[in-house]
Design a protein around this motif. Sequence first.
Motif, PDB file in Angstrom:
ATOM      1  N   ASP A   1       0.851  -1.191   0.000  1.00 25.05           N
ATOM      2  CA  ASP A   1       0.000   0.000   0.000  1.00 25.05           C
ATOM      3  C   ASP A   1       0.886   1.239   0.000  1.00 25.05           C
ATOM      4  O   ASP A   1       1.364   1.682   1.048  1.00 25.05           O
ATOM      5  CB  ASP A   1      -0.914  -0.007   1.231  1.00 25.05           C
ATOM      6  CG  ASP A   1      -1.882   1.165   1.245  1.00 25.05           C
ATOM      7  OD1 ASP A   1      -1.785   2.035   0.355  1.00 25.05           O
ATOM      8  OD2 ASP A   1      -2.720   1.230   2.161  1.00 25.05           O
ATOM      9  N   LEU A   2       1.095   1.805  -1.165  1.00 19.77           N
ATOM     10  CA  LEU A   2       2.033   2.919  -1.299  1.00 19.77           C
ATOM     11  C   LEU A   2       1.481   4.242  -0.804  1.00 19.77           C
ATOM     12  O   LEU A   2       2.213   5.238  -0.761  1.00 19.77           O
ATOM     13  CB  LEU A   2       2.492   3.033  -2.754  1.00 19.77           C
ATOM     14  CG  LEU A   2       3.336   1.842  -3.239  1.00 19.77           C
ATOM     15  CD1 LEU A   2       3.630   1.951  -4.726  1.00 19.77           C
ATOM     16  CD2 LEU A   2       4.640   1.747  -2.447  1.00 19.77           C
TER      17      LEU A   2
ATOM     18  N   HIS B   1       6.668  11.652  -4.901  1.00 20.66           N
ATOM     19  CA  HIS B   1       6.936  12.042  -3.514  1.00 20.66           C
ATOM     20  C   HIS B   1       8.131  12.993  -3.420  1.00 20.66           C
ATOM     21  O   HIS B   1       8.120  13.932  -2.623  1.00 20.66           O
ATOM     22  CB  HIS B   1       7.199  10.791  -2.681  1.00 20.66           C
ATOM     23  CG  HIS B   1       7.417  11.043  -1.233  1.00 20.66           C
ATOM     24  ND1 HIS B   1       6.420  11.457  -0.380  1.00 20.66           N
ATOM     25  CD2 HIS B   1       8.549  10.920  -0.469  1.00 20.66           C
ATOM     26  CE1 HIS B   1       6.909  11.594   0.846  1.00 20.66           C
ATOM     27  NE2 HIS B   1       8.193  11.281   0.822  1.00 20.66           N
ATOM     28  N   THR B   2       9.144  12.769  -4.232  1.00 18.01           N
ATOM     29  CA  THR B   2      10.372  13.560  -4.139  1.00 18.01           C
ATOM     30  C   THR B   2      10.472  14.674  -5.179  1.00 18.01           C
ATOM     31  O   THR B   2      11.252  15.612  -5.002  1.00 18.01           O
ATOM     32  CB  THR B   2      11.605  12.657  -4.327  1.00 18.01           C
ATOM     33  OG1 THR B   2      11.567  12.066  -5.650  1.00 18.01           O
ATOM     34  CG2 THR B   2      11.635  11.541  -3.275  1.00 18.01           C
ATOM     35  N   GLY B   3       9.723  14.524  -6.259  1.00 15.99           N
ATOM     36  CA  GLY B   3       9.851  15.477  -7.348  1.00 15.99           C
ATOM     37  C   GLY B   3      11.092  15.252  -8.195  1.00 15.99           C
ATOM     38  O   GLY B   3      11.453  16.108  -9.012  1.00 15.99           O
TER      39      GLY B   3
ATOM     40  N   VAL C   1       8.303   3.172  -8.280  1.00 15.27           N
ATOM     41  CA  VAL C   1       9.134   4.222  -8.863  1.00 15.27           C
ATOM     42  C   VAL C   1       8.297   5.469  -9.128  1.00 15.27           C
ATOM     43  O   VAL C   1       8.722   6.598  -8.833  1.00 15.27           O
ATOM     44  CB  VAL C   1       9.823   3.718 -10.143  1.00 15.27           C
ATOM     45  CG1 VAL C   1      10.497   4.875 -10.878  1.00 15.27           C
ATOM     46  CG2 VAL C   1      10.850   2.637  -9.812  1.00 15.27           C
ATOM     47  N   ASP C   2       7.087   5.292  -9.660  1.00 14.01           N
ATOM     48  CA  ASP C   2       6.206   6.434  -9.897  1.00 14.01           C
ATOM     49  C   ASP C   2       5.895   7.167  -8.587  1.00 14.01           C
ATOM     50  O   ASP C   2       5.893   8.400  -8.536  1.00 14.01           O
ATOM     51  CB  ASP C   2       4.896   5.976 -10.545  1.00 14.01           C
ATOM     52  CG  ASP C   2       5.066   5.573 -12.008  1.00 14.01           C
ATOM     53  OD1 ASP C   2       6.128   5.882 -12.591  1.00 14.01           O
ATOM     54  OD2 ASP C   2       4.141   4.949 -12.555  1.00 14.01           O
TER      55      ASP C   2
ATOM     56  N   THR D   1      12.396  -3.684  -3.500  1.00 16.61           N
ATOM     57  CA  THR D   1      11.747  -3.557  -4.807  1.00 16.61           C
ATOM     58  C   THR D   1      12.525  -2.606  -5.702  1.00 16.61           C
ATOM     59  O   THR D   1      12.715  -2.863  -6.901  1.00 16.61           O
ATOM     60  CB  THR D   1      10.302  -3.068  -4.633  1.00 16.61           C
ATOM     61  OG1 THR D   1       9.585  -3.985  -3.797  1.00 16.61           O
ATOM     62  CG2 THR D   1       9.589  -2.948  -5.974  1.00 16.61           C
ATOM     63  N   LEU D   2      12.978  -1.489  -5.142  1.00 18.42           N
ATOM     64  CA  LEU D   2      13.785  -0.539  -5.914  1.00 18.42           C
ATOM     65  C   LEU D   2      15.050  -1.214  -6.438  1.00 18.42           C
ATOM     66  O   LEU D   2      15.413  -1.059  -7.616  1.00 18.42           O
ATOM     67  CB  LEU D   2      14.148   0.661  -5.041  1.00 18.42           C
ATOM     68  CG  LEU D   2      15.075   1.700  -5.676  1.00 18.42           C
ATOM     69  CD1 LEU D   2      14.405   2.371  -6.868  1.00 18.42           C
ATOM     70  CD2 LEU D   2      15.500   2.747  -4.635  1.00 18.42           C
TER      71      LEU D   2
END
Length: 237
Positions: free
Chosen positions: A124-125, A231-233, A225-226, A144-145
């Motif tokens: 759950d992202l 989240h970080t821009g 990744v999306d 996962t990354l």
Amino acid sequence: MALILVTGASSGIGRATANALADDGHDVVVHVRDRTRLSASGDTGRWTGAVIGDLADVDEIRAVARQAGEFGRFGTIIHNAGVLRSPDVVTVNTVAPYLLTALLPKPARLVYLSSSMHRTGSTDLRRLADGTASYDDSKLWVTTLALALASRWEGTTSHAVDPGWVPTRMGGPGATDDLAAGHRTQVWLATLRDVVPATGGYWYHQQTGTAHPAARDAVFQARLVDALEEHTGVPLG
């Protein structure tokens, strides 16, 4: 010999990893949270240099990337830094490795520290941004990354490593795994040419293990990744 960055290297597994690599003749740059942790170490003469910054703070993560970039392109980056019980668990364990990966020139090899506890992490992202993520979640996401990058960047290998439950400051004195074995796999992956699989491995004490199915799911990898980009821009590229 390779130029290698090790994050979270002021103590424990990170320091053991950095020292082993330096003793093997590699040029090792260490990351520590603050300068006092660096000066408290008796190992500074073994290292090529150091970068300073708190990976719980996004601005300082960016500063760490800038400092590290001054050393040039790394042959290997080992994302070792992590926290177990902290409100900053996602920032340190997932966001910092992501940002450093995105902001630094692509190395030949990437190694990310996972944990067996990633197997009980959530997919759950929404937890990434709402402050409800657990340590287990953060380790599933960084695993996962690592496995996503194994097929994303040609010319860069990427692996995840479970160092075991070892008696470091984070693991505690009751940890039952072998402290010395906790860093050997990272050193091995950073330097050995003939690793099988060459990329995309989930490792425990130099043996491949089974990761959470989501960590190898291309759809979840893309979603993660999306989510991190949003989240970080900062795009992963």
